[in-house]
Structure formats: C-alpha cells, structure tokens
Design an enzyme around this catalytic site. Structure first.
Site, mmCIF file in Angstrom:
data_model
loop_
_atom_site.group_PDB
_atom_site.id
_atom_site.type_symbol
_atom_site.label_atom_id
_atom_site.label_comp_id
_atom_site.label_asym_id
_atom_site.label_seq_id
_atom_site.Cartn_x
_atom_site.Cartn_y
_atom_site.Cartn_z
ATOM 1 C CG ASP A 31 8.229 20.725 11.314
ATOM 2 O OD1 ASP A 31 8.194 19.606 10.790
ATOM 3 O OD2 ASP A 31 7.310 21.168 12.039
ATOM 4 N NE ARG B 287 -0.323 21.502 9.992
ATOM 5 C CZ ARG B 287 0.941 21.827 9.800
ATOM 6 N NH1 ARG B 287 1.810 20.916 9.420
ATOM 7 N NH2 ARG B 287 1.326 23.068 9.943
ATOM 8 N NE ARG C 71 4.384 18.169 3.985
ATOM 9 C CZ ARG C 71 3.337 17.482 4.448
ATOM 10 N NH1 ARG C 71 2.552 16.847 3.628
ATOM 11 N NH2 ARG C 71 3.087 17.400 5.726
ATOM 12 C CB SER D 129 3.681 21.101 6.341
ATOM 13 O OG SER D 129 3.912 20.837 4.986
ATOM 14 C CG ASP E 156 11.388 14.605 14.005
ATOM 15 O OD1 ASP E 156 11.653 14.565 12.796
ATOM 16 O OD2 ASP E 156 11.075 15.674 14.573
ATOM 17 C CG HIS E 157 9.005 14.305 10.299
ATOM 18 N ND1 HIS E 157 9.593 15.055 11.296
ATOM 19 C CD2 HIS E 157 7.919 15.005 9.905
ATOM 20 C CE1 HIS E 157 8.883 16.154 11.471
ATOM 21 N NE2 HIS E 157 7.860 16.148 10.640
HETATM 22 C C1 MIC Z 1 3.826 18.393 9.416
HETATM 23 O O1 MIC Z 1 3.488 18.449 10.583
HETATM 24 O O2 MIC Z 1 3.033 18.498 8.453
HETATM 25 C C2 MIC Z 1 5.291 18.191 9.113
HETATM 26 C C3 MIC Z 1 5.454 16.861 8.526
HETATM 27 O O3 MIC Z 1 6.032 18.259 10.297
HETATM 28 C C4 MIC Z 1 5.701 19.305 8.148
HETATM 29 C C5 MIC Z 1 7.030 19.192 7.583
HETATM 30 C C6 MIC Z 1 7.149 18.136 6.551
HETATM 31 O O4 MIC Z 1 6.264 17.976 5.712
HETATM 32 O O5 MIC Z 1 8.184 17.478 6.561
HETATM 33 C C7 MIC Z 1 5.591 20.709 8.727
HETATM 34 O O6 MIC Z 1 4.797 20.917 9.594
HETATM 35 O O7 MIC Z 1 6.246 21.610 8.224
HETATM 36 FE FE1 SF4 Z 2 6.146 15.802 13.819
HETATM 37 FE FE2 SF4 Z 2 4.935 17.743 12.422
HETATM 38 FE FE3 SF4 Z 2 3.537 16.010 13.899
HETATM 39 FE FE4 SF4 Z 2 5.007 17.790 15.083
HETATM 40 S S1 SF4 Z 2 3.250 18.196 13.776
HETATM 41 S S2 SF4 Z 2 4.885 15.634 15.623
HETATM 42 S S3 SF4 Z 2 6.767 17.931 13.731
HETATM 43 S S4 SF4 Z 2 4.761 15.568 12.113
#
Ligand code: MIC
Ligand code: SF4
Length: 746
Positions: free
Chosen positions: A157, A445, A639, A637, A92-93
């Site tokens: 995640d 976010r 990550r 996140s 999805d990312h």
């Molecule tokens: C996000 O919303 O910041 C992400 C991208 O989903 C991250 C995970 C990532 O950096 O791959 C998260 O929320 O953990």
């Molecule tokens: Fe994707 Fe993270 Fe955004 Fe949710 S918050 S839609 S998991 S990037």
C-alpha cells in the site's frame, strides 16, 4: 516478537553504523543508519544515491485486503510452506461506508465473505497475522502494534510510510515484491536520494501536523519526492506527537517519496508506552544514538542531504488543498477568494474525518473540541459528517471518552474502522454523475472520482480541525478559522490530547494468530469464484522486436493508478485478474479526444469503445499493443493491477514522459517494457493511427537507449529515442515474461 526483532536489529546496528560512517567518510543521517543496517550484504552493496540498486532485508511485510490477494496468489506460486519473515494482513479496504458501522460491517462481511475466507485461510496456513474486517486501517494498526524505531518494513500500500512517525521506515510496494520477500528473497529498490526537512518553531492554535505535509505538498508537488526519502529534523520535531508525525510521513506518498522518517524522541517513547510497549520504549531510549541522525548532520545538513527544505511551525497557517490533486495548496484564509475566482462550487456537500492519514485519538479529540464549542453556542452543522476511526483501539477509546456521543449528537455517521469513502467505498446518496459539487475530507488523495465515483466532484483536503470547522460553516466561501459563522459565532482554536489521558481502552482488537503448523490447512478458493482466480504465468518474451503495434491509448495529463485501474466498485475483483481488467484505463484521458475511458480500434475504425474492449479485440487477433503516457505516469497507489491488467490484455510497452516509482517497478515486475521519452517533446509526435515498433530488444542493456519507430499513416517513419532504468536483473524479468517467472526459472 517485535521486542526481539528490535533487539537483534539494534545489535546489528552497533556494528553497521560505525562501519558505514568510516566507509562513507561522513556523519550518518537516520535514513543512512536504517538502510545500512538492513543491507543484505553491506560490503558488496554499492551506496550511490539515485544510482545503485539497494538489496535489503526488511523486518516485516504488511498487506491490506485489496492488494494482499494478488500478493498471496503470487507468494503461493513460490511453493513455500511459511512466510520467511513476520507478516500481516489487514482487512480494511473492502467495507463500504453507507449507514454506519452497525449495518455496514455485517453487510461488508457478507459481500466479501469469499475474499476474507481466502485471506484468513492463507494467513493461518502460511504464518501470517490476520486482522479482521473492522479491526482498523492497516497503517494505524501497524503503528499501534508493529512499528518500532529503526526498523524497515515493506507494505502493499502506498501509504506504508505512515510508520515513519514511529521511526519505522515503511515503503509501499506492489504485491509481487511482497510475495517474493515473504518467499525469502531480498528486496530491491533504487537507492533513494535524501530530502532533509528542517522543522523550526512549534505548532500552535489551529495548525496541525497535516498542515506541515500539505504545505510541503504545495512546495514540492506530487513528483517532488520521486525516488527520494524525506527525513525530518530540527527542534520542531519534538513538538509533534507520534501520530502527528505519522500523518506527515503518510502523506509523503503524495510527494511520490519512497519513504519518510522522523528521529526517535520522547513523543515516540510516550506513544510506545501508551500502546502497551513499555519494554520497546526503554530499549529504544537505551539505543537512542542509533535511532537519530548523527549530531554533525544537524549542524551541517547540506553535507548529508541532497536537498533541503525548512518549515517554520510557528508561522504555519492551516492549509486546504485541492481539488483533484493534493499539491494545490493554499492557506485556509485564501480559500474563499480562490474558490470564487476559479469558480469552484462553494457549497459543501459532505465533510469526512478519518482515513489512515488522520484518524488518531489526537485528531478526533481536536475535531471534537470544535464540535463541542459550536454545539454549546447553538450552531448546527450544515453538512453531513462522516467519521471513520482508524482502529478498534481508537474507536473504543473515543466511545469511552464521550467523543462518539458528541459526534452522534451532531448527526454524524460513524463508519466502520476502515478505509471506506477514502477509497471510493462510499454509497454517497446525493452524488449525481455529471454534477460538480464540493466535499472536504482529512484524507490524503483527491484524484477525480476517487471518493464517490463522480469525476466532477471537487474534493478538498485539510486537517481534522479545519474539516470540522467547515462542517459548521457549510461553505468554502466562509473562512471558519478566522471569520464568523452564523450569528456571529467564532471558533476558538481547537484543543486536544495527543494520547488519551486515561490510556487506551482495552478489549479484543480483531487479531487472529496463524496456526503453529499450517500443513493441514487448505486455502479457500472456490473454483467457480468471480472474486478470485489463481494466476497463470504470463508468456515469456518471444525474442523478437515489437513490430508495428497499434497504440491502445495515449493519455494526457494526470494518469494516476486511479485512472488506470479505478478502485471503488472494482475493488470487488482485485483477486480476479480477468474480471478486474475490464476497468482498465476507465479514468484515463484520451489525448486525442479529451474524453476519459474511451478510444478507437485502429484496425476496425470503431470508436467510443472502452480500452479494455479494444485491447481484448486486438488480443483476439493475436496483436499486442502499446501505451503512451504523460508525466509522473502511475502516480498514486501501489496497486499492481494497473500493471497486471495491461499485461493481461496484451500491452507490451508503456512509453511516457516520466514514471512514478512504485508503478514503474510494477510494470517491470509484470514483464512490460517501461520506456521514457529521451526528449519529452516527442510525446507530441505520437498520433492515434501510428504503428509503433520498438527495435533492438535483443541488445537491451542497462543504461542503453532504446529506439522506437513511429510508422505514420502516410508511410513515413519517425525514429525517436527512449531510455529505461532496468538493471541486468530486471531485463531478465522482461525476458522471462515477469519477475515471478524469472524466480521460477532459476
Ligand atoms: C489507495 O489509497 O489508493 C490505496 C487503495 O490504499 C492503494 C492500494 C490499493 O489500490 O489497493 C495504495 O495507496 O497503494
Ligand atoms: Fe485506506 Fe489508502 Fe485511504 Fe489509507 S489512503 S485509508 S490505506 S484507501
């Protein structure tokens, strides 16, 4: 399979719950019930909140494509043939949002072919369910297919807690945790404290579930939930749909909470039935007492929760939060005045509806009801609108029910069922670096640079109704909820359906099952790939103190994982540690210059260099280095690249005023020493040219302070005290060079 999992769990709960009631000598919250019934060894486990390390056995693991790469590369180092528990991968990312799904998805498939081939071959081989690109966003797909009341899941995640909307406790972790649990090890987490949120009254009119959590973000702030679980209770709970509850749990991540959870109720049963899981709905209903808090808890919550908050849904006003942080909340009625006072750019340049937070059928139907009203009155949208449905199931259903056509009539771009702009996978054609403008979305976010890569963009967050209304207002100077739009038009409150009245539309949802036996399957990793590279273990600790390390960076203010390891275009290199490390600290604000992403090599005096460059120069000379950070360092996140890149480029210690949970664990897992200033004021003492020593490392022990010495340029030495939260086992990880090395060493 999920039915069987739930059945065995409820049988286990039948014993575990009364056993825990008598051991704790008090009634149990739902969180207590879930934790005790997932204990690896209930009797041997200590149960002190905020102190004990819980050793748990989750029911599932979920991974998204950007983090699954590292999780799987780490799992592969374990040498296991198949994962030890049900697991899934969700693509999805990595799909960029640009022209709409019809063009973006094929382009994304092509651009990321190598990564998807790796993930799907690894899935087939190791017994992991694979959700193809376009199938949907991990948390929506999990809610629709895997979540069940009372269960426990970890996911790579931070928004994994979304599943708490269906009473399924989800916790966000780094890939190393996921890799280990898939390899059969138990999972450890600090026993969280418990925040009880009593919901009274009933939502009505404009207010939606999103407003509950935005309000809470304003009340508790982005660190208010660190190492805590948020459990909701009270009569207001029943008035929230299951997907609305998921929205609330989802954004508990913005409080830094370990997880969030709702008790089982009829709304959850409806959702289970609506998504084709009638058997589970009946099973959960038959076991209801195990899936809600004991009645005494509701009568005397202060006995069982560490903190209590109350929100009256009846008087809740729609909220808008931002810019730059999700806890800057105010009611929509106060937005116009505040924008003027603070000088926010009022003209809106984009409105975006979607993300894992707000992309349910209910969300889209409520947004559609407003669009219909405005269009019928001849009011045109003023701002480009982007819609990202949460899953293929939602997409098909809104197509059948006419919302899609409506959105298209108003000129909206319907993006792939994926994260897209939420994670910076957005080709925003009118973004100009250096120019501040405003956008509004239903995402969770809004850290600087997150959506369009432009640090100046003011990103505001609200519920889907409010975002749709602003799309027609076009300006933050107008209150589209209470005020008038052009021509005297006023919206009536939105209306929507919690679940599609005709049921969800069926069809292929984009799932591929793993092979029965994966022995003959090879995992696709091209040896010359620039996207993927197999990992080599980090070196073990050499047994010596850290002596006179140069300071790579001292960060000031918010240092989220988006600042440490930005996503957007860098998502490309999530499977290639060396390549991605070039993004290290690109967003971090240098405390000495106020500039983001740049610093000086203290050995050569060269200035204006990226931190990755400086670290590589030190590394080439055989030097390790130190990082100093501010409050809630690493928030945001899961990550683990934000820990792996520093480790790869030679950072051995990170000293901060405070850590966010997942990031602190990620640092420990990767063998970096995470220290916290005993006196937060000592942060001020660290200067750019200080050399930093960390002494007494041979005697590192749980709870024992660590001395850090600052060698000043004028020859003075200043000693400061720091603390750490490492357990004996985590100290082993540090000594071994990483958690994975420590597993291998056993
Ligand atoms: C996000 O919303 O910041 C992400 C991208 O989903 C991250 C995970 C990532 O950096 O791959 C998260 O929320 O953990
Ligand atoms: Fe994707 Fe993270 Fe955004 Fe949710 S918050 S839609 S998991 S990037």
């Amino acid at each position: 399979m999920t039915f069987e999992l739930a059945k065995t769990l409820y049988e286990r709960m039948e014993n575990a719950v009364p056993q825990a009631r008598s051991r704790f000598g008090r009634p149990l919250t739902l969180t207590d019930k879930i934790l005790v019934s997932h204990a690896d060894d209930f009797m041997a486990q200590e149960w002190e909140r905020g102190k004990a390390m819980l050793v748990l056995r989750p029911d599932r693991v979920a991974m998204q494509d950007a983090t699954a790469q590292m999780a799987l590369l780490q799992f592969m180092q374990s040498g296991r043939k198949r994962v030890a528990l049900p697991s899934s991968i969700h693509c999805d990312h990595l799909i960029q949002g640009r022209d709409g799904a019809a063009k973006d998805l094929p382009r994304g498939l092509e651009e990321n072919r190598e990564v998807f081939a790796f993930l799907s071959s690894a899935g087939r081989k190791y017994g992991i369910g694979f959700w193809r690109p376009g199938a949907g966003i991990i948390h929506q797909v999990v809610l629709e297919n895997y979540a069940f009341p009372g269960g426990l899941m970890i996911g790579t995640d931070s928004h994994t807690p979304n599943s708490g909307g269906l009473g399924f406790m989800g916790v966000g972790v780094g890939g190393a945790d996921a890799g280990e649990v898939m390899a059969g090890l138990a999972w450890e987490v600090l026993h969280p404290k418990l925040i009880g949120v009593r919901l009274t009254g009933k939502l009505s009119g404009w207010a939606s579930a999103k407003d509950v959590i935005l309000k809470l973000c304003g009340l508790l702030t982005v660190k208010g939930g660190t190492n805590k679980i948020v459990e909701y209770f009270g009569e207001g709970v029943e008035s929230l749909s299951c997907t609305g509850k998921a929205t609330i749990c989802n954004m508990g991540a913005e409080l830094g909470a370990t997880s969030s959870i709702f008790p089982f109720d009829s709304k959850m049963a409806d959702y289970l039935r609506g998504t084709g899981r009638e058997d589970l709905a009946d099973l959960a209903a038959a076991n209801r007492a195990l899936l809600v808090a004991d009645p005494e808890v509701l009568r005397e919550p202060s006995r069982c929760f560490d903190e209590l908050v109350e929100i009256n849904l009846s008087s809740l006003e729609p909220q808008v939060v931002g810019p730059h942080t999700p806890d800057l909340a105010r009611p929509v009625s106060a937005m116009a005045a505040e924008a003027q006072e603070k000088g926010y750019p009022v003209e809106l340049r984009a409105a975006l509806i979607g993300s894992c937070t707000n992309s349910s059928y209910e969300d889209l139907s409520r947004a559609a009801s407003l669009a219909r009203q405005a269009l019928a009155a001849g009011v045109k949208p003023k701002v480009p609108l982007f819609i990202s449905p949460g899953s293929e199931r939602v997409y098909r259903t809104i197509a059948r029910d006419g919302f899609l056509e409506l959105f298209q009539t108003m000129g909206a771009t319907v993006l792939t069922n994926a994260c897209g702009p939420c994670i910076g996978q957005w080709h925003r054609s009118d973004a100009v670096p250096g120019r501040a403008d405003s956008i509004i979305s239903t995402f969770n976010r809004n850290f600087p640079g997150r959506n369009d890569g432009v640090m100046e963009t003011h990103s505001f967050l609200a519920g889907p109704e409010v975002v749709m209304a602003y799309a027609f207002a076009g300006s933050l100077a107008i209150d589209p909820v209470h005020g008038e739009l052009e021509g005297g038009f006023r919206f009536s409150p939105p209306q929507g359906d919690e679940l599609p009245p005709q049921g969800f539309a069926g069809g292929d949802e984009g799932y591929s099952a793993p092979a029965e036996n994966g022995d003959q399957i090879t995992v696709d990793v091209a040896p010359d790939s620039e996207r993927l590279s197999l990992l080599s273990p980090f070196p073990k600790w050499d047994g010596r103190d850290f002596e006179r390390l140069p300071l790579l960076v001292k960060t000031k203010g918010k240092t989220t994982t988006d600042h440490i390891s930005p996503a957007g275009k860098w998502l490309r290199f999530r499977g290639h540690l060396d390549r991605i490390s070039d993004n290290m600290f690109l967003g971090a604000v240098n405390a000495f210059t106020g500039e983001a992403g740049k610093g000086s090599n203290v050995e050569t005096g060269e200035t204006g260099l990226s931190f990755a460059r400086i670290a590589r120069q030190y590394k080439a000379k055989g030097l390790s280095c130190a990082v100093v950070g501010d409050e809630n360092y690493g928030e945001g996140s899961s990550r683990e690249h934000a820990a792996m890149s520093p480790r790869h480029l030679g950072v051995t210690v990170v000293i901060v005023r405070g850590f966010a949970r997942i990031h602190e664990t990620n640092l420990k897992k990767q063998g970096i020493l995470p220290l916290v200033f005993a006196d937060p004021a000592d942060w001020e003492k660290v200067q750019a040219t200080d050399r930093i020593s960390v002494v007494g490392l041979a005697g590192l022990a749980p709870g024992k302070p660590v001395e850090v010495r600052l060698h000043k340029a004028d020859g003075r030495i200043e000693s400061i005290q720091t603390r750490h939260s490492m357990t004996e086992k985590q100290i082993q990880w540090f000594r071994a060079g990483s958690a994975l090395n420590a597993v291998g060493a056993r």
